[in-house]
Enzyme design. Structure first.
Site, PDB file in Angstrom:
ATOM      1  N   ASP A 314       0.832  -1.205   0.000  1.00 50.74           N
ATOM      2  CA  ASP A 314       0.000   0.000   0.000  1.00 50.74           C
ATOM      3  C   ASP A 314       0.864   1.253   0.000  1.00 50.74           C
ATOM      4  O   ASP A 314       0.623   2.184   0.755  1.00 50.74           O
ATOM      5  CB  ASP A 314      -0.942  -0.032   1.216  1.00 50.74           C
ATOM      6  CG  ASP A 314      -2.121   0.920   1.054  1.00 50.74           C
ATOM      7  OD1 ASP A 314      -2.291   1.495  -0.039  1.00 50.74           O
ATOM      8  OD2 ASP A 314      -2.867   1.092   2.037  1.00 50.74           O
ATOM      9  N   ARG A 318       0.027   9.050   0.796  1.00 52.77           N
ATOM     10  CA  ARG A 318      -0.715   9.168   2.061  1.00 52.77           C
ATOM     11  C   ARG A 318      -0.109   8.292   3.151  1.00 52.77           C
ATOM     12  O   ARG A 318      -0.351   8.516   4.333  1.00 52.77           O
ATOM     13  CB  ARG A 318      -2.193   8.800   1.853  1.00 52.77           C
ATOM     14  CG  ARG A 318      -2.409   7.381   1.420  1.00 52.77           C
ATOM     15  CD  ARG A 318      -3.850   6.979   1.161  1.00 52.77           C
ATOM     16  NE  ARG A 318      -3.858   5.654   0.539  1.00 52.77           N
ATOM     17  CZ  ARG A 318      -3.697   5.420  -0.755  1.00 52.77           C
ATOM     18  NH1 ARG A 318      -3.591   6.422  -1.588  1.00 52.77           N
ATOM     19  NH2 ARG A 318      -3.653   4.192  -1.218  1.00 52.77           N
ATOM     20  N   ASN A 319       0.664   7.283   2.759  1.00 50.82           N
ATOM     21  CA  ASN A 319       1.303   6.393   3.735  1.00 50.82           C
ATOM     22  C   ASN A 319       2.780   6.706   3.958  1.00 50.82           C
ATOM     23  O   ASN A 319       3.532   5.867   4.448  1.00 50.82           O
ATOM     24  CB  ASN A 319       1.137   4.934   3.312  1.00 50.82           C
ATOM     25  CG  ASN A 319      -0.288   4.464   3.540  1.00 50.82           C
ATOM     26  OD1 ASN A 319      -0.966   4.963   4.450  1.00 50.82           O
ATOM     27  ND2 ASN A 319      -0.751   3.541   2.726  1.00 50.82           N
ATOM     28  N   ASP A 332       3.000   2.485   8.009  1.00 50.31           N
ATOM     29  CA  ASP A 332       1.967   1.474   7.756  1.00 50.31           C
ATOM     30  C   ASP A 332       2.490   0.254   7.046  1.00 50.31           C
ATOM     31  O   ASP A 332       1.718  -0.531   6.516  1.00 50.31           O
ATOM     32  CB  ASP A 332       0.799   2.055   6.933  1.00 50.31           C
ATOM     33  CG  ASP A 332      -0.150   2.832   7.810  1.00 50.31           C
ATOM     34  OD1 ASP A 332       0.118   2.908   9.020  1.00 50.31           O
ATOM     35  OD2 ASP A 332      -1.142   3.352   7.296  1.00 50.31           O
TER      36      ASP A 332
HETATM   37  P1  AMP Z   1      -3.074   6.040   9.211  1.00 52.40           P
HETATM   38  O1  AMP Z   1      -4.015   5.262  10.034  1.00 52.40           O
HETATM   39  O2  AMP Z   1      -1.684   5.493   9.277  1.00 52.40           O
HETATM   40  O3  AMP Z   1      -3.538   6.275   7.809  1.00 52.40           O
HETATM   41  O4  AMP Z   1      -2.960   7.481   9.895  1.00 52.40           O
HETATM   42  C1  AMP Z   1      -3.958   8.459   9.785  1.00 52.40           C
HETATM   43  C2  AMP Z   1      -3.327   9.836   9.966  1.00 52.40           C
HETATM   44  O5  AMP Z   1      -2.755   9.968  11.252  1.00 52.40           O
HETATM   45  C3  AMP Z   1      -2.167  10.138   9.002  1.00 52.40           C
HETATM   46  O6  AMP Z   1      -2.582  10.649   7.775  1.00 52.40           O
HETATM   47  C4  AMP Z   1      -1.352  11.145   9.774  1.00 52.40           C
HETATM   48  O7  AMP Z   1      -1.881  12.442   9.608  1.00 52.40           O
HETATM   49  C5  AMP Z   1      -1.552  10.725  11.215  1.00 52.40           C
HETATM   50  N1  AMP Z   1      -0.413   9.866  11.651  1.00 52.40           N
HETATM   51  C6  AMP Z   1      -0.287   8.523  11.543  1.00 52.40           C
HETATM   52  N2  AMP Z   1       0.887   8.086  12.052  1.00 52.40           N
HETATM   53  C7  AMP Z   1       1.527   9.199  12.503  1.00 52.40           C
HETATM   54  C8  AMP Z   1       2.821   9.432  13.108  1.00 52.40           C
HETATM   55  N3  AMP Z   1       3.676   8.428  13.354  1.00 52.40           N
HETATM   56  N4  AMP Z   1       3.144  10.702  13.415  1.00 52.40           N
HETATM   57  C9  AMP Z   1       2.299  11.721  13.158  1.00 52.40           C
HETATM   58  N5  AMP Z   1       1.102  11.581  12.568  1.00 52.40           N
HETATM   59  C10 AMP Z   1       0.706  10.331  12.239  1.00 52.40           C
END
Ligand code: AMP
Length: 450
Positions: A314, A318-319, A332
């Site tokens: 993936d 965005r990741n 991720d």
């Molecule tokens: P995800 O579930 O990984 O898609 O995360 C959703 C959102 O949370 C991302 O788009 C980021 O804005 C924020 N996020 C996720 N992981 C982190 C991280 N390690 N540090 C800061 N923001 C994060």
């Protein structure tokens, strides 16, 4: 002392099991949970020279620390290893033989589909308690209700509360291991008490992402609240314990609660996701050097995953997250794998997924290479959605016929050539990340990106 004691080589990571104030000037004081790196041996095999996370050095007693290792998954990691699924009453009784008071398992009820049965060995007999499922909750006595099986087992482990005995020892399902034990044995379990959740910063597919504080450091915490989902994430969190690279968002540890919640704690990436970063700042702020640096950061992470035979599945802007000091890190990884393998093809991120992965679910490093090409396009178009103006349903048929996106405005031709290589229809003919990284480095040093 055993003569077989192994000596930890420099670079070994360990975690403090207890506090240690130190007795001499040379000692490095420890707080339970500190992560340390061994830097050398001393004359005494029971003491090492070590460095802590803020760079202080000193000697530490070997028996105060535990080596931190990748979580081995010799068996299937499970938060509910006592759950045996669909087995019969007879099979359950055989599994709980020889008798041992307090030995227990949970199975799916054969007589009442949708319900469960708790089977407990007690004074030489096996008792079977029906767990009814009512309005989304579970109960044995219709007095006490639980959100999930883990909470129910946790309750009856503390107190018999009407059962013939309290639950003492889980009968593990063959081939499974208790995830809680494996993570703590390997030095990755974090105590819930040391983790403060501060505020929500994002919503993921499976739960909230919070900013938190872990022992004075700002961290990101993925909160997965449902026991079944948490279980699906465990195997992948174990993969994260085995990977370490400056361009991968680093796992710091996991909290597994008896209640079925799972918290995955990672380094905090102050500047958020790459796609938002590019969109919000745009062309006028971000220069070509910076775009190339992000592209190389991601390529290096992917080369590392390639060397370790790990497929991301993936990869997309965005990741990828951006740190305070502008380093792009892939996130991720490991978490999405389980999710996408259970997804039907309709739910895959079509615009990022290679044709062979969409067609035959053939995910490989080479399908990641395809996605990397799309990610490069996202970077050089400052976060645009790929295949603009093409209806989603037309994307796959056109791509299958050899259609490739045009170069984004202002994209250096050398970078566009790399995108097109990534979009080679035959996965075998697609370059590896190693080759891509070499090409990108060549672009940087020869200033072809300007
Ligand atoms: P995800 O579930 O990984 O898609 O995360 C959703 C959102 O949370 C991302 O788009 C980021 O804005 C924020 N996020 C996720 N992981 C982190 C991280 N390690 N540090 C800061 N923001 C994060």
């Amino acid at each position: 002392m055993s003569g077989l004691q192994t000596i930890w080589p420099p670079g070994t990571e360990c975690v403090a099991r207890y506090n240690f104030a130190g007795t001499t000037e040379q000692d490095l004081p420890l707080c339970k949970g500190d992560v340390l790196t061994i830097i050398g041996v001393t004359k005494d095999p029971n003491w090492y020279k070590a460095k802590n996370s803020v760079g202080q050095e000193g000697t530490i007693p070997a028996n105060y620390v535990q080596k931190r290792e990748g979580v081995k998954s010799g068996g299937k990691l499970s938060l509910m290893p006592w759950f045996h699924g669909k087995i019969t009453r007879d099979q359950a009784e055989r599994l709980l033989y020889p008798p041992e008071t307090g030995l227990f398992l949970v199975r799916e009820s054969t007589n009442y589909p949708g319900d469960y049965t708790l089977c407990v060995s007690c004074d030489g007999k096996v008792e079977h308690y029906r767990i009814i499922y009512l309005n989304g909750k579970l109960s044995i006595d219709e007095e006490e209700y639980f959100e999930n099986l883990m909470q129910l087992v946790e309750h009856y482990t503390k107190d018999a509360d009407g059962l013939c005995t309290r639950l003492i020892k889980p009968k593990l399902m063959e081939g499974t291991v208790a995830a809680q034990d494996e993570f703590s044995k390997s030095g990755w379990a974090i105590s819930r008490k040391e983790l403060k959740l501060i505020q929500s910063i994002g919503k993921g597919e499976f739960g909230d992402v919070m900013v938190g504080d872990y022992r004075g450091t700002k961290v990101a915490v993925k909160c997965i609240k449902h026991d079944a989902t948490a279980n699906a994430f465990i195997a992948e969190a174990s993969v994260m314990t085995r990977l370490r690279h400056n361009n991968l968002v680093q796992l710091l540890g996991v909290v597994m609660e008896e209640t079925g919640s799972l918290f995955i704690v990672t380094e905090y990436m102050a500047k958020g996701s790459l796609v938002d970063y590019l969109r919000s700042r745009g062309r006028s702020v971000i220069g070509g050097d910076c775009l190339l640096k992000f592209s190389l950061d991601v390529c290096e992470a992917m080369e590392y995953l390639e060397d370790n035979n790990f497929v991301h599945r993936d990869l997309a802007a965005r990741n990828v997250l951006v740190s305070e000091d502008n380093i792009a890190k892939v996130s991720d990884f490991g978490l999405t794998k389980e999710a996408s393998s259970t997804q039907d093809t309709a739910k895959l991120p079509v615009k990022w997924t290679s044709p062979e992965a969409l067609r035959e679910k053939k995910f490989s490093t080479k399908s990641d290479v395809w996605s990397y090409g799309i990610l490069l396009w996202e970077i050089y178009s400052f976060g645009r959605v790929p295949y603009p103006r093409i209806p989603l349903k037309d994307v796959v048929p056109r791509v299958e016929k050899g259609y490739k996106m045009d170069a984004p405005d202002g994209c250096p031709p050398a970078v566009y050539e790399i995108m097109k290589l990534c979009w080679t229809l035959d996965p075998v003919a697609r370059p590896s990340f190693r080759v891509l990284r070499e090409k990108m480095e060549h672009i940087r040093t020869s200033e072809l990106h300007l």
